[in-house]
Design a protein around this motif. Structure first.
Motif, PDB file in Angstrom:
ATOM      1  N   ASN A   1       0.859  -1.187   0.000  1.00 62.32           N
ATOM      2  CA  ASN A   1       0.000   0.000   0.000  1.00 62.32           C
ATOM      3  C   ASN A   1       0.897   1.240   0.000  1.00 62.32           C
ATOM      4  OD1 ASN A   1      -1.207   2.323   1.548  1.00 62.32           O
ATOM      5  ND2 ASN A   1      -3.029   1.065   1.280  1.00 62.32           N
ATOM      6  N   TYR A   2       0.821   2.028  -1.065  1.00 65.61           N
ATOM      7  CA  TYR A   2       1.794   3.109  -1.219  1.00 65.61           C
ATOM      8  C   TYR A   2       1.680   4.171  -0.123  1.00 65.61           C
ATOM      9  CZ  TYR A   2       5.089   6.192  -3.395  1.00 65.61           C
ATOM     10  OH  TYR A   2       6.208   6.950  -3.625  1.00 65.61           O
TER      11      TYR A   2
ATOM     12  N   ARG B   1       4.754   5.081   2.201  1.00 67.72           N
ATOM     13  CA  ARG B   1       5.387   6.403   2.095  1.00 67.72           C
ATOM     14  C   ARG B   1       5.465   7.100   3.449  1.00 67.72           C
ATOM     15  NH1 ARG B   1       4.287  11.663   1.123  1.00 67.72           N
ATOM     16  NH2 ARG B   1       5.683  12.731  -0.326  1.00 67.72           N
TER      17      ARG B   1
ATOM     18  N   TYR C   1       9.280   4.675   4.060  1.00 69.70           N
ATOM     19  CA  TYR C   1      10.127   5.404   3.108  1.00 69.70           C
ATOM     20  C   TYR C   1      11.076   6.409   3.765  1.00 69.70           C
ATOM     21  CZ  TYR C   1      11.161   7.800  -1.331  1.00 69.70           C
ATOM     22  OH  TYR C   1      11.783   8.346  -2.430  1.00 69.70           O
TER      23      TYR C   1
ATOM     24  N   ASN D   1       3.547   1.412  -8.134  1.00 70.17           N
ATOM     25  CA  ASN D   1       4.411   1.810  -7.014  1.00 70.17           C
ATOM     26  C   ASN D   1       5.827   2.129  -7.483  1.00 70.17           C
ATOM     27  OD1 ASN D   1       2.349   1.551  -5.184  1.00 70.17           O
ATOM     28  ND2 ASN D   1       3.005  -0.432  -4.377  1.00 70.17           N
TER      29      ASN D   1
ATOM     30  N   GLU E   1       5.779   5.525  -8.978  1.00 72.67           N
ATOM     31  CA  GLU E   1       5.640   6.530  -7.904  1.00 72.67           C
ATOM     32  C   GLU E   1       6.993   6.776  -7.240  1.00 72.67           C
ATOM     33  OE1 GLU E   1       3.175   8.332  -6.861  1.00 72.67           O
ATOM     34  OE2 GLU E   1       1.279   7.362  -7.346  1.00 72.67           O
ATOM     35  N   LEU E   2       7.699   5.691  -6.945  1.00 70.80           N
ATOM     36  CA  LEU E   2       8.987   5.833  -6.252  1.00 70.80           C
ATOM     37  C   LEU E   2      10.021   6.520  -7.124  1.00 70.80           C
ATOM     38  CD1 LEU E   2       9.240   2.403  -4.389  1.00 70.80           C
ATOM     39  CD2 LEU E   2       9.009   4.669  -3.370  1.00 70.80           C
TER      40      LEU E   2
END
Ligand code: SF4
Ligand code: SF4
Length: 267
Positions: free
Chosen positions: A135-136, A140, A144, A176, A179-180
Motif C-alpha cells: 500500500n503506497y 510512504r 520510506y 508503485n 511513484e517511487l
C-alpha cells in the motif's frame, strides 16, 4: 505473493512454520512423544498433520538431527532492535547496515516505522528488498523516510503472466515503482529474478526493460536463477514447483545479459 520460483517459501506464511527434512530423520520418535497436539502421529510414515500444529516448537527442541525445525519467531520491536544493535560496530567499520529482506517486510508498516526510527537514530544504513506489492500511502508515511536504498524486484509486465506465476496481479507493483521513481528521494535498484523459460524469455525481459526505461531507470540487476529453494517447498509440505533443478546454463546467462546490454540497462 506466491512466486513459484521463490527462494524463501518459508517466509510466505505470516507466522512460524514447521519444516520436516525426511532424509535427516532417524525415526527415533522423540518428536512424536512430545507433540501436545498429536500433529506428528503419522510422522514416521512421512506426514505431518499440519492443521493440528500450533507451532509450539517442542518437536524441534527434542529432534537430535534437525529433521524437524521451527522456522520463524516473533520479536517485539525492542527485542529485534537489541539483536540488530549487537552488530553496530561491525556496520560502522564495514560501511554496512541492516537489510530488510524477504518475505515481504512492508506487510508490517507500523512495526517497521518503530524499528526503523530507532535504527536511523543510531545512523544505521537501511536497505529494503521488496516485491513492490504494498500500500503506497502507508509505505510512504511509515517506511520510506528511513530508507537509504531500495532493491525493487520486477518479474513480469504482463498481468496475466504475473498472476499465473506469482499469484497476484502486478498493476500495484508497476504503479508503485513509477511513484517511487518520481518521488526520487531514495536510490532504487530494480532487479529481475531470472527463471529460465518463465521470466527469462526474450519477450518478458524485453517488456521489463521497456517498462524500466520508460519509468526512468538507468540500470537493472539481474538475479541468476538458483534451484536451492525448490526442496524447501517439500519440507513445508507443499508441492514442489515444476522448475529446472539446475543453475542457469552459460547460454541462458548470455541470453539474459545480451537483452539487458542491448537496451543499455545493465550494471
Ligand atoms: S510445533 Fe508443536 S504442535 Fe507443531 S508438530 Fe511440533 S510439537 Fe507438535
Ligand atoms: S525427533 Fe527428529 S529424528 Fe526423531 S523422529 Fe522426530 S524428526 Fe525424526
Amino acid at each position: 505473493m506466491r512466486c513459484v520460483f521463490c527462494h524463501n517459501p518459508e517466509s510466505q506464511q505470516l507466522g512460524p512454520e514447521i519444516a520436516f527434512t525426511s532424509n535427516l530423520c532417524i525415526k527415533c520418535g522423540a518428536c512424536v512423544d512430545v507433540c501436545p497436539q498429536g500433529a506428528l502421529a503419522e510422522l514416521l510414515s512421512g506426514r505431518i498433520l499440519r492443521d493440528k500444529c500450533n507451532y509450539c516448537g517442542k518437536c524441534a527442541d527434542v529432534c537430535p538431527t534437525d529433521g524437524l525445525r521451527l522456522i520463524g519467531k516473533y520479536y517485539s520491536v525492542e527485542a529485534l532492535t537489541e539483536v540488530l544493535l549487537r552488530d553496530f560496530e561491525y556496520y560502522r567499520h564495514s560501511n554496512g547496515g541492516v537489510t530488510l529482506s524477504g518475505g515481504e517486510s512492508t506487510l508490517f508498516p507500523s512495526y517497521l516505522e518503530l524499528l526503523l526510527k530507532g535504527l536511523k537514530a543510531k545512523g544505521i544504513h537501511i536497505v529494503l528488498e521488496t516485491s513492490g506489492y504494498f500500500n503506497y500511502g502507508a509505505f510512504r508515511r511509515k517506511i520510506y523516510p528511513y530508507l537509504d536504498l531500495i532493491y525493487y524486484d520486477i518479474k513480469f509486465v504482463d498481468n496475466a503472466t504475473h498472476l499465473k506465476y506469482c499469484g497476484r496481479p502486478n498493476g500495484i507493483i508497476l504503479r508503485n515503482f513509477r511513484e517511487l521513481m518520481t518521488e526520487g528521494k531514495v536510490d532504487i535498484l530494480p532487479r529481475i529474478p531470472l527463471a529460465p523459460g518463465i521470466t527469462l524469455t526474450e519477450t518478458n525481459l524485453g517488456a521489463v526493460v521497456d517498462f524500466l526505461r520508460s519509468s526512468g531507470a538507468k540500470t537493472v540487476a539481474p538475479l541468476s536463477y538458483n534451484p536451492m529453494g525448490l526442496s524447501k517447498f517439500e519440507t513445508l509440505g507443499r508441492p514442489k514447483p515444476n522448475l529446472p533443478e539446475r543453475f542457469m546454463t552459460p547460454e541462458e546467462t548470455r541470453q539474459a545479459y545480451e537483452i539487458l546490454k542491448r537496451n543499455s540497462l545493465f550494471r
